[in-house]
Design a protein around this motif. Structure first.
Motif: not given
Length: 206
Positions: A114-133
């Motif tokens: 966000c904020g026009g910056s190309p830097n990604f921030k890690l929100i979560k380390r999910a084990d499953l696709l369902s958890e990530a979604l």
């Protein structure tokens, strides 16, 4: 006007600036989107709308700069382990640690930009696709609740997750009462993010 993927991800915008200088009699405004993927289409449509309103070039550039600053994206990509196997990323480690590294990297990241910056921030380390979604949707709710701006456009882009993307679209349209785009990610973007990646992009009005 020429809108491009962030310079933080690609040299495309740098090349575009160099090419634009060759056209002496044409004023070409090169715009770094600060992001990638579906957001570029959203920004282009918003800019076209502004141009059609009769706004000056300066007003258009200031408007698009504000939109870029307020653009928000949350995305989950395939596991880092899978990206290594596909050759999308490369890590050099001693053979003795290769197995351990594969296990350590066997998670699905949920990333925010966000904020026009190309830097990604890690929100979560999910084990499953369902958890990530679920994390994507939960994070979206938080952002929408805390933002003072209205949504101008919102979309879901994905790689080989048609069913999941459409389910998210339906839920968002019910909750937000606005149309939600669903778009298959580009070949280039999907190559970098891997199969079964999905993102939610929000362009806030300014």
């Amino acid at each position: 006007y020429s809108i491009h993927i962030s310079e933080g991800f690609s040299q495309t915008v740098v090349n575009a600036r160099s090419a634009a200088k060759r056209f002496i009699d044409i004023d070409i405004n090169i715009i770094d989107s600060g992001t990638s993927g579906q957001a570029l289409l959203m920004l282009a449509l918003a800019l076209q709308e502004k141009i059609n309103s009769g706004a000056s070039t300066q007003d258009c550039l200031e408007y698009i700069a504000k939109l870029i600053k307020e653009n928000w994206l949350v995305v989950t990509i395939t596991s880092i382990k899978t990206l290594l196997v596909l050759g999308a990323i490369t890590l050099n480690v001693e053979a003795a640690y290769a197995g351990l590294l594969a296990e350590v990297l066997n998670f699905r990241p949920v990333l925010e930009i966000c904020g026009g910056s190309p830097n990604f921030k890690l929100i979560k380390r999910a084990d499953l696709l369902s958890e990530a979604l679920q994390t994507l949707e939960d994070r979206l709710k938080i952002v929408l609740k805390t933002s003072k701006l209205k949504i101008k456009m919102i979309g879901v882009s994905h790689s080989r997750l048609d069913k999941e993307a459409d389910a998210i679209r339906q839920r968002l349209e019910v909750d937000l009462k606005i149309p939600v785009w669903v778009q298959q990610g580009s070949a280039v973007l999907c190559t970098h993010l891997g199969p079964q990646s999905l993102g939610i992009n929000v362009l806030f009005d300014v």
